[in-house]
Design an enzyme around this catalytic site. Structure first.
Site, PDB file in Angstrom:
ATOM      1  NE  ARG A 166      61.296  56.138  65.501  1.00 63.86           N
ATOM      2  CZ  ARG A 166      61.051  57.302  66.076  1.00 63.86           C
ATOM      3  NH1 ARG A 166      60.929  58.383  65.354  1.00 63.86           N
ATOM      4  NH2 ARG A 166      60.905  57.386  67.371  1.00 63.86           N
ATOM      5  NE  ARG A 218      56.472  60.156  60.946  1.00 60.27           N
ATOM      6  CZ  ARG A 218      56.552  61.020  61.960  1.00 60.27           C
ATOM      7  NH1 ARG A 218      55.529  61.765  62.272  1.00 60.27           N
ATOM      8  NH2 ARG A 218      57.665  61.134  62.639  1.00 60.27           N
ATOM      9  NE  ARG A 257      51.095  56.754  63.110  1.00 60.93           N
ATOM     10  CZ  ARG A 257      50.096  57.171  63.877  1.00 60.93           C
ATOM     11  NH1 ARG A 257      48.908  56.633  63.771  1.00 60.93           N
ATOM     12  NH2 ARG A 257      50.295  58.131  64.772  1.00 60.93           N
ATOM     13  CG  ASP A 296      57.581  54.675  71.040  1.00 61.14           C
ATOM     14  OD1 ASP A 296      57.869  55.185  69.945  1.00 61.14           O
ATOM     15  OD2 ASP A 296      57.826  55.233  72.138  1.00 61.14           O
ATOM     16  CE1 TYR A 306      59.903  61.420  75.132  1.00 59.40           C
ATOM     17  CE2 TYR A 306      61.860  60.097  75.518  1.00 59.40           C
ATOM     18  CZ  TYR A 306      61.107  60.907  74.693  1.00 59.40           C
ATOM     19  OH  TYR A 306      61.550  61.218  73.443  1.00 59.40           O
TER      20      TYR A 306
HETATM   21  O1  CP3 Z   1      62.027  51.210  62.965  1.00 62.09           O
HETATM   22  C1  CP3 Z   1      62.341  51.323  64.171  1.00 62.09           C
HETATM   23  O2  CP3 Z   1      63.380  51.921  64.530  1.00 62.09           O
HETATM   24  C2  CP3 Z   1      61.498  50.600  65.215  1.00 62.09           C
HETATM   25  C3  CP3 Z   1      60.462  51.306  65.849  1.00 62.09           C
HETATM   26  C4  CP3 Z   1      60.744  52.425  66.827  1.00 62.09           C
HETATM   27  C5  CP3 Z   1      59.840  53.498  66.992  1.00 62.09           C
HETATM   28  N1  CP3 Z   1      60.268  54.248  68.056  1.00 62.09           N
HETATM   29  C6  CP3 Z   1      58.646  53.720  66.179  1.00 62.09           C
HETATM   30  C7  CP3 Z   1      58.029  55.058  66.145  1.00 62.09           C
HETATM   31  C8  CP3 Z   1      61.761  52.586  67.770  1.00 62.09           C
HETATM   32  C9  CP3 Z   1      63.006  51.747  67.984  1.00 62.09           C
HETATM   33  C10 CP3 Z   1      61.438  53.743  68.544  1.00 62.09           C
HETATM   34  C11 CP3 Z   1      62.255  54.195  69.690  1.00 62.09           C
HETATM   35  C12 CP3 Z   1      61.962  55.486  70.316  1.00 62.09           C
HETATM   36  N2  CP3 Z   1      60.732  56.059  70.552  1.00 62.09           N
HETATM   37  C13 CP3 Z   1      62.945  56.327  70.877  1.00 62.09           C
HETATM   38  C14 CP3 Z   1      64.422  56.035  70.922  1.00 62.09           C
HETATM   39  C15 CP3 Z   1      65.115  56.440  69.693  1.00 62.09           C
HETATM   40  C16 CP3 Z   1      65.259  57.942  69.545  1.00 62.09           C
HETATM   41  O3  CP3 Z   1      64.561  58.488  68.671  1.00 62.09           O
HETATM   42  O4  CP3 Z   1      66.042  58.528  70.289  1.00 62.09           O
HETATM   43  C17 CP3 Z   1      62.276  57.445  71.405  1.00 62.09           C
HETATM   44  C18 CP3 Z   1      62.933  58.628  72.082  1.00 62.09           C
HETATM   45  C19 CP3 Z   1      60.879  57.254  71.208  1.00 62.09           C
HETATM   46  C20 CP3 Z   1      59.767  58.128  71.627  1.00 62.09           C
HETATM   47  C21 CP3 Z   1      59.013  58.614  70.462  1.00 62.09           C
HETATM   48  N3  CP3 Z   1      58.116  57.848  69.743  1.00 62.09           N
HETATM   49  C22 CP3 Z   1      59.041  59.901  69.866  1.00 62.09           C
HETATM   50  C23 CP3 Z   1      59.906  61.053  70.328  1.00 62.09           C
HETATM   51  C24 CP3 Z   1      58.130  59.879  68.795  1.00 62.09           C
HETATM   52  C25 CP3 Z   1      57.712  61.034  67.902  1.00 62.09           C
HETATM   53  C26 CP3 Z   1      58.760  61.257  66.876  1.00 62.09           C
HETATM   54  C27 CP3 Z   1      58.183  61.323  65.486  1.00 62.09           C
HETATM   55  O5  CP3 Z   1      58.938  60.980  64.566  1.00 62.09           O
HETATM   56  O6  CP3 Z   1      57.024  61.696  65.316  1.00 62.09           O
HETATM   57  C28 CP3 Z   1      57.594  58.584  68.708  1.00 62.09           C
HETATM   58  C29 CP3 Z   1      56.635  58.078  67.709  1.00 62.09           C
HETATM   59  C30 CP3 Z   1      57.124  57.003  66.802  1.00 62.09           C
HETATM   60  N4  CP3 Z   1      57.777  55.882  67.224  1.00 62.09           N
HETATM   61  C31 CP3 Z   1      56.963  56.923  65.384  1.00 62.09           C
HETATM   62  C32 CP3 Z   1      57.517  55.714  64.977  1.00 62.09           C
HETATM   63  C33 CP3 Z   1      57.534  55.146  63.572  1.00 62.09           C
HETATM   64  C34 CP3 Z   1      56.237  57.976  64.530  1.00 62.09           C
HETATM   65  C35 CP3 Z   1      54.775  57.805  64.799  1.00 62.09           C
HETATM   66  C36 CP3 Z   1      53.874  57.987  63.605  1.00 62.09           C
HETATM   67  O7  CP3 Z   1      53.888  57.163  62.686  1.00 62.09           O
HETATM   68  O8  CP3 Z   1      53.107  58.954  63.640  1.00 62.09           O
END
Ligand code: CP3
Length: 348
Positions: A30, A34, A43, A80, A156
């Protein structure tokens, strides 16, 4: 991918192939997101998170933002794990403040409807984003493609949301054949998605098993390692040499089994995993990745320095990629990330 492809000889790839570096290569899960003001601005212009993931220029820009700001050794494509269930035809939404929401998968009829035929077309924008990033970035930095592991995606899809796993495990007990079918379909889809990412310029791959936690020992091979191995074999059928990192979050005590049964090149360790024990289990030649606590990164100060130095000491025992044990949290000060980069590179 192959010799001459940009990034193939980067420090990250060489480390994954077993070459220990004086200073471990670093990237952060990540790292795009944010905690960066430029991300929050981008975003705000892309209201729907999924549409953002499917807009190649915006996704490439988000991927490159941390690369411009920090001396990271790798970029991970901005996307994602849930784009795969979405591309298979499941309903996926990202609700403000709630994280992902999916229409729960109920049984055989829903599994039969999963449609592999549209996967690559629907995910074409992700591959275009990878091409753009690979073209824009120097060859000494690797580009990482990724996917969720079959069990994590199945969780999921069955639960319909993050955080909860009980229903998914109950489903696996009540419907063993169905869950095996679902995992096999997902492993194939994940394999295809990873192949397309390598074709588009990814130099290494990470498979996120975010829900390897609380799986009983007798189910670990069936739900976790066997489906991941199936996806790995699909990739190796086309790209035998691309290094793959497996991240079994919550199963640090099973890294030996995870490594040998999945045949990945590198193992990512979560916050709670013990680096010394993992090194003992895997020996001096296997690449480890992790496992700084994102809360130590957010907190900063002497605690951060100590945590970083402890990982650097462990990293001296074999090939290691410096990373977090989970993703960067939004409240993380940029100066703390900059500090870690300097420390890991031996500049402070
Ligand atoms: O920078 C990176 O790591 C690359 C991008 C990336 C994202 N999600 C972007 C993202 C990666 C590799 C993921 C993987 C991901 N997504 C996982 C596996 C890693 C982990 O956390 O265990 C999982 C479980 C998800 C599912 C997911 N996507 C969740 C649970 C959420 C909400 C969490 C949050 O922080 O709000 C997301 C959304 C998400 N994926 C965001 C980002 C940058 C936040 C969205 C936003 O900007 O509003």
């Amino acid at each position: 991918m192959g010799e001459g492809a940009k990034g193939y000889n980067s420090a990250l790839v060489r480390t994954l192939l077993g070459e220990q570096q004086t200073h471990p290569p670093i990237w952060l899960m990540r790292q795009a997101g944010r905690h960066l003001p430029e991300y929050r601005e981008l975003r705000a212009k892309n209201k729907s998170f999924l549409d953002f993931c499917y807009a190649p220029a915006a996704a490439a820009e988000a991927t490159l933002q941390p690369v411009r700001r920090y001396p990271v050794d790798a970029a991970i494509i901005f996307s994602d794990i849930l784009v795969v269930p979405h591309a298979l035809g499941r309903d996926v939404r990202f609700a403000e403040g709630e994280g992902p929401l999916l229409t729960p998968l109920e049984g055989a009829a829903d599994i039969a409807k999963l449609d592999m035929s549209r996967l690559e077309t629907r995910l074409a924008p992700v591959y275009e984003a990878l091409e753009r990033v690979r073209a824009a970035m120097d060859g000494d930095r690797a580009l990482i493609g990724f996917a969720g592991a079959p069990w994590t995606l199945a969780t999921y899809m069955i639960q319909g949301r993050g955080g909860e796993r009980d229903l998914a495990r109950a489903f696996a007990y009540q419907n063993p054949e169905l869950v095996d079918d679902l995992l096999a379909i997902l492993a194939d889809a994940i394999g295809q998605h990873l192949i397309a990412q390598v074709k588009a310029g990814a130099n290494a791959l990470q498979i996120f098993e975010s829900w390897a936690e609380d799986i009983p020992g007798h189910l670990f091979a069936r739900l976790v390692t066997k489906p991941i191995k199936q996806a790995v074999d699909v990739v190796r059928g086309v790209y035998p040499d691309v290094p793959i990192i497996g991240f079994p979050r919550g199963a640090g005590h099973r890294v030996g089994q995870f490594f040998s049964e999945t045949t990945v090149q590198g193992v990512g360790l979560d916050i709670a995993a013990d680096l010394g024990a993992a090194r003992t289990a895997l020996g001096p030649k296997v690449c480890l990745q992790g496992n700084l606590d994102p809360m130590a990164l957010m907190a900063g100060g002497p605690a951060l320095e100590q945590a970083v130095d402890a990982i650097l000491a462990a990293a001296a025992t074999g090939p290691h990629i410096f990373n977090l044990g989970h993703g960067v949290v939004p409240a993380t000060p940029i100066t703390n990330v900059e500090y870690v980069m300097r420390r890991v590179k031996g500049l402070t």
